[in-house]
Design an enzyme around this catalytic site. Sequence first.
Site, PDB file in Angstrom:
ATOM      1  CD  GLN A 215     -28.222 -18.992 120.648  1.00  0.00           C
ATOM      2  OE1 GLN A 215     -29.394 -19.061 121.207  1.00  0.00           O
ATOM      3  NE2 GLN A 215     -28.111 -18.520 119.592  1.00  0.00           N
ATOM      4  CG  PHE A 246     -34.812 -22.427 118.537  1.00  0.00           C
ATOM      5  CD1 PHE A 246     -34.661 -22.787 117.044  1.00  0.00           C
ATOM      6  CD2 PHE A 246     -34.806 -23.410 119.537  1.00  0.00           C
ATOM      7  CE1 PHE A 246     -34.767 -23.995 117.015  1.00  0.00           C
ATOM      8  CE2 PHE A 246     -35.038 -24.713 119.138  1.00  0.00           C
ATOM      9  CZ  PHE A 246     -34.776 -25.099 117.713  1.00  0.00           C
ATOM     10  CD  GLU A 250     -27.563 -12.942 120.494  1.00  0.00           C
ATOM     11  OE1 GLU A 250     -28.690 -13.319 119.737  1.00  0.00           O
ATOM     12  OE2 GLU A 250     -27.106 -12.063 120.235  1.00  0.00           O
ATOM     13  NE  ARG A 328     -31.205  -8.898 112.795  1.00  0.00           N
ATOM     14  CZ  ARG A 328     -30.498  -9.079 111.813  1.00  0.00           C
ATOM     15  NH1 ARG A 328     -31.328  -8.933 110.713  1.00  0.00           N
ATOM     16  NH2 ARG A 328     -29.349  -9.172 111.834  1.00  0.00           N
ATOM     17  NE  ARG A 360     -34.908 -20.686 112.850  1.00  0.00           N
ATOM     18  CZ  ARG A 360     -35.026 -22.029 112.701  1.00  0.00           C
ATOM     19  NH1 ARG A 360     -35.945 -22.631 113.534  1.00  0.00           N
ATOM     20  NH2 ARG A 360     -34.344 -22.519 111.970  1.00  0.00           N
ATOM     21  CB  THR A 458     -28.209  -4.837 113.786  1.00  0.00           C
ATOM     22  OG1 THR A 458     -28.260  -5.173 114.932  1.00  0.00           O
ATOM     23  CG2 THR A 458     -29.425  -5.524 113.003  1.00  0.00           C
ATOM     24  CB  ALA A 527     -26.707 -12.375 113.667  1.00  0.00           C
ATOM     25  CD  GLU A 731     -31.763 -14.648 113.076  1.00  0.00           C
ATOM     26  OE1 GLU A 731     -30.651 -14.304 112.510  1.00  0.00           O
ATOM     27  OE2 GLU A 731     -32.325 -14.136 114.137  1.00  0.00           O
TER      28      GLU A 731
HETATM   29  N1  MTE Z   1     -31.679 -24.517 114.131  1.00  0.00           N
HETATM   30  C1  MTE Z   1     -31.792 -25.356 115.226  1.00  0.00           C
HETATM   31  N2  MTE Z   1     -31.838 -26.721 114.947  1.00  0.00           N
HETATM   32  N3  MTE Z   1     -31.404 -25.340 116.399  1.00  0.00           N
HETATM   33  C2  MTE Z   1     -31.310 -23.692 116.932  1.00  0.00           C
HETATM   34  O1  MTE Z   1     -31.312 -23.428 118.305  1.00  0.00           O
HETATM   35  N4  MTE Z   1     -31.189 -21.522 115.998  1.00  0.00           N
HETATM   36  C3  MTE Z   1     -31.690 -20.391 115.033  1.00  0.00           C
HETATM   37  C4  MTE Z   1     -31.315 -20.904 113.801  1.00  0.00           C
HETATM   38  N5  MTE Z   1     -31.640 -22.265 113.529  1.00  0.00           N
HETATM   39  C5  MTE Z   1     -31.270 -22.874 115.864  1.00  0.00           C
HETATM   40  C6  MTE Z   1     -31.517 -23.396 114.350  1.00  0.00           C
HETATM   41  C7  MTE Z   1     -31.300 -19.064 115.288  1.00  0.00           C
HETATM   42  S1  MTE Z   1     -31.879 -18.158 116.434  1.00  0.00           S
HETATM   43  C8  MTE Z   1     -30.039 -18.739 114.620  1.00  0.00           C
HETATM   44  S2  MTE Z   1     -29.671 -17.128 114.769  1.00  0.00           S
HETATM   45  C9  MTE Z   1     -29.440 -19.370 113.625  1.00  0.00           C
HETATM   46  O2  MTE Z   1     -29.643 -20.884 113.530  1.00  0.00           O
HETATM   47  C10 MTE Z   1     -27.818 -19.688 114.209  1.00  0.00           C
HETATM   48  O3  MTE Z   1     -27.039 -20.386 113.306  1.00  0.00           O
HETATM   49  P1  MTE Z   1     -26.292 -19.737 112.100  1.00  0.00           P
HETATM   50  O4  MTE Z   1     -25.959 -18.530 112.534  1.00  0.00           O
HETATM   51  O5  MTE Z   1     -25.306 -20.903 111.925  1.00  0.00           O
HETATM   52  O6  MTE Z   1     -27.513 -19.844 111.143  1.00  0.00           O
HETATM   53  N1  HPA Z   2     -29.088 -10.630 115.443  1.00  0.00           N
HETATM   54  C1  HPA Z   2     -28.857 -11.483 116.550  1.00  0.00           C
HETATM   55  N2  HPA Z   2     -28.195 -11.352 117.625  1.00  0.00           N
HETATM   56  C2  HPA Z   2     -27.442 -10.088 117.821  1.00  0.00           C
HETATM   57  C3  HPA Z   2     -27.546  -8.970 116.630  1.00  0.00           C
HETATM   58  C4  HPA Z   2     -28.493  -9.411 115.690  1.00  0.00           C
HETATM   59  O1  HPA Z   2     -28.255  -8.588 114.771  1.00  0.00           O
HETATM   60  N3  HPA Z   2     -27.171  -8.038 117.215  1.00  0.00           N
HETATM   61  C5  HPA Z   2     -26.883  -8.241 118.416  1.00  0.00           C
HETATM   62  N4  HPA Z   2     -26.940  -9.501 118.756  1.00  0.00           N
HETATM   63 MO1  MOS Z   3     -30.590 -15.990 116.671  1.00  0.00          MO
HETATM   64  S1  MOS Z   3     -32.227 -14.913 117.326  1.00  0.00           S
HETATM   65  O1  MOS Z   3     -29.654 -14.373 116.179  1.00  0.00           O
HETATM   66  O2  MOS Z   3     -29.792 -16.524 117.997  1.00  0.00           O
END
Ligand code: MTE
Ligand code: HPA
Ligand code: MOS
Length: 775
Positions: A215, A246, A250, A328, A360, A458, A527, A731
């Site tokens: 990620q 998920f 990261e 968080r 997540r 954050t 995030a 999330e």
């Molecule tokens: N949805 C799918 N299908 N696969 C994933 O790995 N990760 C989740 C969420 N939804 C995830 C998911 C997490 S932890 C986050 S932070 C967000 O998607 C990241 O994507 P976004 O910032 O585009 O919402």
């Molecule tokens: N969310 C997800 N990932 C992060 C954050 C947060 O707030 N801060 C640093 N990494």
């Molecule tokens: Mo989502 S836990 O911020 O990758």
Amino acid sequence: MHKNKENKILESKLNKVSIALKQSIKNLDSYTHVRGESLYVDDINIRQGTFHGVVFDSPKAHGKIKSIDYSKAEALEGVERIFTYKDIPGKNEIGGIIADEPLFAEDEVHFWGMPIALIVAESEFIARKARGLIEINIEDLPVITTAKEAKAKGSFINAPRFFSLGDTEKAFQECEYVFEGETFSNGQEHLYIEAQGAYAEPLENGNIKITSSTQGPTSVQKTIAQVLGVAMHKIEVDVTRLGGGFGGKEDQATPWAVMAALATYHLSQSVKLILNRHDDLRMTGKRHPYESTYKIGLSKGLKILAYQTEFLQNSGAAADLSPAIAERTLFHATNSYYVPNVTTKVLSCKTNLPPNTAFRGFGGPQGMFVIESAIAKAAHEIGVSAKQIQEINLLDEDDTFSYGQIAEKVEAKNTWNSAKNIFSSDALEQEVAEFNRNNRSFKKGLSFMPITFGISFTNTPMNHARALVHIYLDGSIGISTAAVEMGQGVNTKMMQIAADVFSVSIEKIKIETTNTTRVANTSPSAASSTADLNGKATLMACNSLLERLKIVVSEDLDVSEEDNITLKEEVVFVNGQKSELSWTELISSAMIKRVALTENAHYATPEIHFDKTKEKGHPFAYHVYGTAITTVTIDCTRGTYEFDSVKIVHDYGKSMSEGIDLGQVEGALIQGIGWMTMEEIAYNEDGKLLSNALSTYKIPDIFSVPKTVEVIPVETEGNDMAILKSKAVGEPPLMYGIGAYFALQNAIKAFNPNYDLQFHAPMTPEKVLMSLYKN
Ligand code: MTE
Ligand code: HPA
Ligand code: MOS
């Protein structure tokens, strides 16, 4: 021949999609997914002579390495070389926030599964076989597996953090009711379908290209440079897509990419390293287990006047992202409620588990579980329903969060009341009560779960992104951003933005891989902010190009720049009148006029700030709200249960992709229910992972999905800080799953009048059964 026909069908589907563009667009990746054409790390055509890596990891959770004998492994035919910390030309350090994590153990091991060496061989099979031939002698040191033990021994990752608002001590004295208690929420395994992995290739001049399932491509690039002791520009990281992240990728996609790069650096040959499921489960961190204590004080009228907590986060053996996750937890400690007096504290406890990491919700769910437990406890003791307490304390406009941000455009009460009305919750509650009166061996429980989740990293400095947009001379478009597609549909959203600005069809747009040479110095896709940050940058770049193109139009059609020039379905319109000029002609003309058809834009979220010395500020661009009503039926003979329904009113703002967003809500909900009810991570006291396979770790399957899941969007204005007013969705809905825990508690109460509520998640069928018959 067949393929051609299929492609025709696909194309016609894509055409339909592009017509239906704005709202009901599907995740365009589903076409390549179902056809098996999506490319993951393991699908890359590897170069001839590629070596394969397998990680040798610690068979003890804590100890001193007395000796390691690699000789038999090295002698195995097909083994090329075994790399240890001694082969690291730069620093043996991969910690992201705190420099406390070696890539390979040196003379001590700190968790079971800690990498010690990388075996590189002609095949993965040989490397794996070699691993079995390594002899290691470790002198045991005391093992800490729980946060409480760590606290007792003073074992911490960093200094504790505190948030406070009002005067909690004083407020408790004025409360009619005060309750205290303890809670536990367990970890959670990410179980992304694609395990961790990377593929490294040598380029010219000692440069290395890594394809990583990460990620955070920039973290991978930076860490490889640090470990190899080379400059970042020598390392190119490319990400096609992830089979799920998920949060588990990261930070924790990095070590494997670094190891592959290290081997490539030494061998000048490509190296592929993909963990198998067992290795991944054992070596990687998970959601943090939390042991927490709370104290809640209420007025006679059930207003929460004071709330105090101590969160013990089980961080594992190194910091990883734990400090940010702990933070968080504090941000979300009061969930959707206004509490005027708050003191929250979090301790990141260092244990001998694999470093726990982002998952997540990023510590938010753990914080919310505690206040929901405190409210359930108070309700139980006072003899009212939790719903009454929840409802009275919901956030309102201009309320202050404990971190100083003033709540704006609050939808807490709106989603709550809408849920009550739309789903006729009074009737639903009566049905549950009546069912319980009429049934002895089956009992139902119902819960309300409101959510409030802050959108932005954050850590304020991380809230930025860039986009690089090319319009090619035939009018097709290529877009590069830092957004990593991990199933959440962000690529589709990026396409929609460009399609919207230029009014071209989706087929004209390509989302490129995420690559550090095209978009540099990026924050991870996390995030829930990926679409907001990268989308805003894409929008800015596209808008700049559009402005430039309008000048070309004004010259070509001899109209004034003041005239209203628009693009509609690949044709230029002037003052609402269709012109002769098509999109492709416009682009050709711009080329002839030597107009730049490439734009790079940078977006940094405005307004946000946070002062860690005061623990006050305005860290979030906005909040996402919603309310879920969950009902469950327990089979009181067996302790098994089924969720009848989860009915949700969710604040999407103005959703730009309803299908994708609905998928996110449903997926997150089920993942949240899994965390709260069935997924049980278990380590033994020696720190060995017992839930090390899918036979011992139960995740939700199709049978665990509630019989009904209904999600109704609440009609709101959206928010200008959200991309096209479409709020972040990745999330927040996970926390609807917390409602499942409390629905179960209520059903148990209906069966067992002596039941004293327990706040020890997950609420597995075994625990339910014991609770039903506990005196
Ligand atoms: N949805 C799918 N299908 N696969 C994933 O790995 N990760 C989740 C969420 N939804 C995830 C998911 C997490 S932890 C986050 S932070 C967000 O998607 C990241 O994507 P976004 O910032 O585009 O919402
Ligand atoms: N969310 C997800 N990932 C992060 C954050 C947060 O707030 N801060 C640093 N990494
Ligand atoms: Mo989502 S836990 O911020 O990758």
